[in-house]
Write a protein that holds these residues in place. Structure first.
Motif, PDB file in Angstrom:
ATOM      1  N   SER A  58       0.833  -1.206   0.000  1.00  6.55           N
ATOM      2  CA  SER A  58       0.000   0.000   0.000  1.00  6.55           C
ATOM      3  C   SER A  58       0.867   1.255   0.000  1.00  6.55           C
ATOM      4  N   LEU A  59       0.273   2.333  -0.502  1.00  7.58           N
ATOM      5  CA  LEU A  59       0.897   3.650  -0.505  1.00  7.58           C
ATOM      6  C   LEU A  59      -0.147   4.684  -0.137  1.00  7.58           C
ATOM      7  N   ILE A  60       0.280   5.729   0.554  1.00  9.65           N
ATOM      8  CA  ILE A  60      -0.606   6.852   0.849  1.00  9.65           C
ATOM      9  C   ILE A  60      -0.494   7.836  -0.307  1.00  9.65           C
ATOM     10  N   VAL A  61      -1.627   8.273  -0.805  1.00  9.73           N
ATOM     11  CA  VAL A  61      -1.689   9.139  -1.978  1.00  9.73           C
ATOM     12  C   VAL A  61      -1.140  10.528  -1.660  1.00  9.73           C
ATOM     13  N   THR A  62      -0.314  11.031  -2.585  1.00 13.05           N
ATOM     14  CA  THR A  62       0.175  12.404  -2.519  1.00 13.05           C
ATOM     15  C   THR A  62      -0.318  13.147  -3.764  1.00 13.05           C
ATOM     16  N   LYS A  63      -0.212  14.451  -3.752  1.00  9.90           N
ATOM     17  CA  LYS A  63      -0.684  15.258  -4.882  1.00  9.90           C
ATOM     18  C   LYS A  63       0.042  14.921  -6.181  1.00  9.90           C
ATOM     19  N   LYS A  64       1.248  14.414  -6.090  1.00  5.53           N
ATOM     20  CA  LYS A  64       2.060  14.156  -7.279  1.00  5.53           C
ATOM     21  C   LYS A  64       1.852  12.761  -7.873  1.00  5.53           C
ATOM     22  N   MET A  65       0.938  11.978  -7.342  1.00  2.00           N
ATOM     23  CA  MET A  65       0.722  10.618  -7.856  1.00  2.00           C
ATOM     24  C   MET A  65      -0.250  10.571  -9.025  1.00  2.00           C
ATOM     25  N   ASN A  66      -0.655  11.705  -9.533  1.00  2.00           N
ATOM     26  CA  ASN A  66      -1.640  11.819 -10.604  1.00  2.00           C
ATOM     27  C   ASN A  66      -1.024  11.385 -11.933  1.00  2.00           C
ATOM     28  N   GLN A  67      -1.060  10.091 -12.245  1.00  4.90           N
ATOM     29  CA  GLN A  67      -0.421   9.637 -13.467  1.00  4.90           C
ATOM     30  C   GLN A  67      -0.652   8.161 -13.757  1.00  4.90           C
ATOM     31  N   VAL A  68      -0.116   7.749 -14.884  1.00  6.36           N
ATOM     32  CA  VAL A  68      -0.164   6.348 -15.294  1.00  6.36           C
ATOM     33  C   VAL A  68       0.873   5.576 -14.490  1.00  6.36           C
ATOM     34  N   TYR A  69       0.537   4.333 -14.143  1.00  5.50           N
ATOM     35  CA  TYR A  69       1.520   3.448 -13.531  1.00  5.50           C
ATOM     36  C   TYR A  69       1.498   2.109 -14.251  1.00  5.50           C
ATOM     37  N   TYR A  70       2.513   1.308 -14.008  1.00 12.20           N
ATOM     38  CA  TYR A  70       2.662   0.033 -14.727  1.00 12.20           C
ATOM     39  C   TYR A  70       3.366  -0.979 -13.837  1.00 12.20           C
ATOM     40  N   CYS A  71       3.480  -2.199 -14.323  1.00 15.77           N
ATOM     41  CA  CYS A  71       4.245  -3.240 -13.634  1.00 15.77           C
ATOM     42  C   CYS A  71       5.633  -3.301 -14.280  1.00 15.77           C
ATOM     43  N   ARG A  72       6.676  -3.196 -13.478  1.00 12.45           N
ATOM     44  CA  ARG A  72       8.043  -3.244 -14.023  1.00 12.45           C
ATOM     45  C   ARG A  72       8.347  -4.582 -14.697  1.00 12.45           C
ATOM     46  N   PHE A  73       7.727  -5.663 -14.212  1.00 13.95           N
ATOM     47  CA  PHE A  73       7.973  -6.983 -14.798  1.00 13.95           C
ATOM     48  C   PHE A  73       7.160  -7.207 -16.066  1.00 13.95           C
TER      49      PHE A  73
ATOM     50  N   PRO B  62       5.487  -4.591 -18.512  1.00 12.24           N
ATOM     51  CA  PRO B  62       5.224  -3.190 -18.854  1.00 12.24           C
ATOM     52  C   PRO B  62       3.917  -2.920 -19.600  1.00 12.24           C
ATOM     53  N   LYS B  63       3.307  -3.931 -20.172  1.00  9.90           N
ATOM     54  CA  LYS B  63       2.027  -3.710 -20.855  1.00  9.90           C
ATOM     55  C   LYS B  63       0.859  -3.603 -19.869  1.00  9.90           C
ATOM     56  N   MET B  64       1.109  -3.965 -18.621  1.00 13.04           N
ATOM     57  CA  MET B  64       0.105  -3.810 -17.561  1.00 13.04           C
ATOM     58  C   MET B  64       0.132  -2.348 -17.116  1.00 13.04           C
ATOM     59  N   THR B  65      -0.934  -1.603 -17.382  1.00 14.08           N
ATOM     60  CA  THR B  65      -0.980  -0.196 -16.983  1.00 14.08           C
ATOM     61  C   THR B  65      -2.314   0.136 -16.357  1.00 14.08           C
ATOM     62  N   ALA B  66      -2.320   1.214 -15.604  1.00 19.33           N
ATOM     63  CA  ALA B  66      -3.547   1.777 -15.021  1.00 19.33           C
ATOM     64  C   ALA B  66      -3.271   3.257 -14.760  1.00 19.33           C
ATOM     65  N   ASN B  67      -4.289   3.972 -14.317  1.00 14.39           N
ATOM     66  CA  ASN B  67      -4.159   5.417 -14.128  1.00 14.39           C
ATOM     67  C   ASN B  67      -4.735   5.853 -12.791  1.00 14.39           C
ATOM     68  N   ILE B  68      -4.033   6.771 -12.147  1.00 15.00           N
ATOM     69  CA  ILE B  68      -4.504   7.387 -10.908  1.00 15.00           C
ATOM     70  C   ILE B  68      -4.818   8.849 -11.223  1.00 15.00           C
ATOM     71  N   THR B  69      -6.010   9.293 -10.843  1.00 13.89           N
ATOM     72  CA  THR B  69      -6.399  10.683 -10.985  1.00 13.89           C
ATOM     73  C   THR B  69      -6.651  11.255  -9.602  1.00 13.89           C
ATOM     74  N   ILE B  70      -5.996  12.366  -9.297  1.00 11.39           N
ATOM     75  CA  ILE B  70      -6.150  13.021  -7.997  1.00 11.39           C
ATOM     76  C   ILE B  70      -7.302  14.010  -8.089  1.00 11.39           C
ATOM     77  N   SER B  71      -8.239  13.894  -7.157  1.00  9.48           N
ATOM     78  CA  SER B  71      -9.337  14.873  -7.072  1.00  9.48           C
ATOM     79  C   SER B  71      -9.210  15.602  -5.744  1.00  9.48           C
ATOM     80  N   SER B  72      -9.877  16.749  -5.640  1.00 11.65           N
ATOM     81  CA  SER B  72      -9.755  17.510  -4.391  1.00 11.65           C
ATOM     82  C   SER B  72     -10.975  17.343  -3.530  1.00 11.65           C
TER      83      SER B  72
END
Length: 119
Positions: A92-107, A109-119
């Motif tokens: 787990s990770l605690i969300v910060t304002k700078k986490m607003n982006q695409v993420y992937y699995c290093r092993f 790389p075609k596995m992707t998802a997106n985090i959108t920060i709302s206020s």
């Protein structure tokens, strides 16, 4: 003896006032601040579910690996990373304002998802 009674009486009155006002003050403070939420992202069949996640700073994201192999959740710009999440384990990770982006699995790389920060 009379002073002692007044002190005891004053403390009792203060305690009763705190009990009477406490919940109202607590509710008002709670209404102003939204609760932090836990968000579960399941990893299965080489995919993150959900692929789009809306979160607020202070929320917690939990990645649970239900797949047969290890995975990671890593920011595209590498600013954050869960490190390896073994089969059947979570990170787990605690969300910060700078986490607003695409993420992937290093092993995987075609596995992707997106985090959108709302206020």
């Amino acid at each position: 003896m009379r002073v002692t009674r007044r002190v005891v009486f004053s403390r009792a009155m203060a305690a009763m006032a705190a009990v009477a006002l406490g919940p109202a003050v607590f509710r008002a403070a709670a209404a102003k601040q939204p609760k932090n939420t836990e968000h579960l992202v399941e990893i299965a069949k080489f995919a993150f579910t959900p692929t789009e996640l809306k979160v607020r700073p202070g929320d917690t994201i939990i990645w649970l690996n239900r797949d047969i192999v290890p995975h990671t959740a890593t920011a595209l710009d590498k600013s954050w990373d869960t490190d390896t999440i073994e089969r059947g384990k979570s990170k787990s990770l605690i969300v910060t304002k700078k986490m607003n982006q695409v993420y992937y699995c290093r092993f995987h790389p075609k596995m992707t998802a997106n985090i959108t920060i709302s206020s």
